[in-house]
Design an enzyme around this catalytic site. Structure first.
Site, mmCIF file in Angstrom:
data_model
loop_
_atom_site.group_PDB
_atom_site.id
_atom_site.type_symbol
_atom_site.label_atom_id
_atom_site.label_comp_id
_atom_site.label_asym_id
_atom_site.label_seq_id
_atom_site.Cartn_x
_atom_site.Cartn_y
_atom_site.Cartn_z
ATOM 1 N N TYR A 1 68.276 -53.535 64.311
ATOM 2 C CA TYR A 1 69.118 -53.428 65.576
ATOM 3 C C TYR A 1 69.080 -54.558 66.574
ATOM 4 O O TYR A 1 67.999 -55.252 66.720
ATOM 5 C CB TYR A 1 68.478 -52.018 66.142
ATOM 6 C CG TYR A 1 69.149 -51.612 67.393
ATOM 7 C CD1 TYR A 1 70.477 -50.751 67.107
ATOM 8 C CD2 TYR A 1 68.522 -51.282 68.577
ATOM 9 C CE1 TYR A 1 71.163 -50.175 67.951
ATOM 10 C CE2 TYR A 1 69.406 -50.597 69.687
ATOM 11 C CZ TYR A 1 70.690 -49.982 69.359
ATOM 12 O OH TYR A 1 71.387 -49.317 70.193
ATOM 13 N N SER B 1 64.607 -52.160 58.979
ATOM 14 C CA SER B 1 64.479 -51.482 60.123
ATOM 15 C C SER B 1 65.781 -50.759 60.165
ATOM 16 O O SER B 1 66.056 -50.010 59.468
ATOM 17 C CB SER B 1 64.444 -52.464 61.506
ATOM 18 O OG SER B 1 64.213 -51.652 62.557
ATOM 19 N N GLN B 2 66.730 -51.036 61.151
ATOM 20 C CA GLN B 2 68.162 -50.125 61.218
ATOM 21 C C GLN B 2 68.707 -50.700 59.862
ATOM 22 O O GLN B 2 69.273 -49.663 59.243
ATOM 23 C CB GLN B 2 68.782 -50.888 62.352
ATOM 24 C CG GLN B 2 70.382 -50.507 62.168
ATOM 25 C CD GLN B 2 71.412 -51.452 63.281
ATOM 26 O OE1 GLN B 2 71.788 -50.825 64.280
ATOM 27 N NE2 GLN B 2 71.546 -52.703 63.005
ATOM 28 N N ASP C 1 53.113 -49.451 63.177
ATOM 29 C CA ASP C 1 54.340 -49.741 63.739
ATOM 30 C C ASP C 1 54.722 -48.455 64.666
ATOM 31 O O ASP C 1 54.873 -47.573 64.325
ATOM 32 C CB ASP C 1 55.374 -49.461 62.338
ATOM 33 C CG ASP C 1 56.728 -50.095 62.806
ATOM 34 O OD1 ASP C 1 57.155 -50.107 64.234
ATOM 35 O OD2 ASP C 1 57.503 -50.198 61.870
ATOM 36 N N HIS D 1 55.984 -53.610 63.747
ATOM 37 C CA HIS D 1 57.201 -53.516 63.349
ATOM 38 C C HIS D 1 57.731 -55.027 62.850
ATOM 39 O O HIS D 1 58.344 -55.526 63.849
ATOM 40 C CB HIS D 1 58.141 -52.797 64.399
ATOM 41 C CG HIS D 1 59.572 -52.535 64.044
ATOM 42 N ND1 HIS D 1 59.760 -51.517 63.161
ATOM 43 C CD2 HIS D 1 60.782 -53.006 64.282
ATOM 44 C CE1 HIS D 1 61.110 -51.531 62.847
ATOM 45 N NE2 HIS D 1 61.739 -52.409 63.661
#
Length: 319
Positions: free
Chosen positions: A95, A185-186, A270, A299
């Site tokens: 993101y 992630s995204q 995370d 993260h």
């Protein structure tokens, strides 16, 4: 040894919260995929210069969900047989990020495989976003049209991700039987949704994936889902509507559709894609799968995660 770390992992391995799927989840995706199947890519690729002599880099544009031109980099090893059909990794970024630079993907060219890295619309790359806006939104992109499952941002980026796989499979240098959907992630969430909804990838790699157990995430996450929380703080009467929209893109609800080999990673510290969210989806996947747990990692995607992903790709693609 029965320590707190082992107990935490054991608890997560049993974590199976109730699904949030709406009754029309399957028909929604059947209708959606049918509607976009025939949409032309209108793709282009143009050779561009790179300081690394061992690879070719092409600047790519194609159309995904709508007429927005999605930008990407297509990377090929330079010294390859003229008629070679190469494995290909399609890469989705995290993101606010972007497709980066061609040189960021030199490791794939060194391995003798192709890579296709794409922008996620409207974020930090060259790609804009022509998705109409029907309602006010909070900062970022996530809440664009969040009250409408048919026009929301998550639907647009999901179809963009599927169309990226379609573009890669159409390239003459690519072996259509050896395509990997990958991201962090995204991007990890998009790799999972691609694995669930597309017949193109034969394997997938999802590092610290988002888009999992989103009702939990909207309450607890410290990253992109805080945008949805801010939206609901302004419009508290829209809670059920927002959760309903998110449920169509929640990998916890779509996990049963994944049928290809899968590598997932998770960090136990995370605060963004929390382990509960990832295991909620992972535990419902019934395929050849493996999860790498990093007890002391937040993260991030570490060198070790990348190395294991490359080993996974190499072993699954038999080269």
């Amino acid at each position: 040894m029965n320590n707190a770390i082992q107990r935490r992992i054991a608890d997560l391995e049993q974590y199976r919260p109730a699904l949030t799927a709406e009754p029309d989840l399957e028909s929604f995706w059947t209708d959606t995929l049918t509607a976009v199947e025939a949409k032309p890519l209108n793709g282009t690729r143009q050779l561009t210069e790179t300081p690394l002599g061992g690879m070719e880099a092409y600047k790519v544009e194609f159309e995904g969900f709508d007429s927005t031109r999605i930008h990407g980099w297509f990377i090929l090893p330079k010294n390859r047989p003229a008629d070679a059909k190469l494995p290909c990794v399609v890469l989705y970024h995290g993101y606010t990020g972007s497709k980066g630079y061609p040189e960021d993907f030199a490791q794939y060219a060194m391995m003798g495989i192709a890579a296709f890295a794409v922008d996620i619309r409207g974020q930090g790359g060259d790609t804009g976003n022509l998705l109409p806006q029907r309602h006010g939104m909070t900062r970022g992109w996530l809440t664009q049209n969040i009250l409408d499952k048919d026009e929301c941002y998550y639907k647009a980026i999901s179809i963009d991700a599927l169309k990226a796989l379609e573009w890669a499979a159409a390239q003459p240098e690519v072996d259509t039987g050896r395509i990997c959907a990958s991201g962090g992630s995204q991007g990890g969430g998009l790799a999972l949704i691609a694995a669930a909804l597309s017949d193109v990838p034969s394997i997938a790699v999802a590092h610290i994936p988002n888009m999992c157990h989103m009702d939990f995430g909207i309450l607890n996450s410290t990253s992109s889902l805080t945008e949805a929380a801010d939206f609901l703080n302004r419009f508290p009467d829209k809670l059920d509507h927002v959760l309903r929209t998110l449920s169509y893109f929640d990998m916890m609800n779509l996990a049963h559709r994944i049928r290809i080999p899968l590598l997932v990673s998770v960090g136990l510290k995370d605060p963004v894609t929390m382990p509960e969210t990832i295991f909620a989806a992972y535990n419902r996947i019934e395929t050849d799968k493996r999860i790498e747990v990093y007890p002391f990692q937040g993260h991030a995607v570490s060198g070790d995660q990348n190395r294991k992903a490359l080993e996974f790709i190499r072993s699954r693609f038999n080269f």
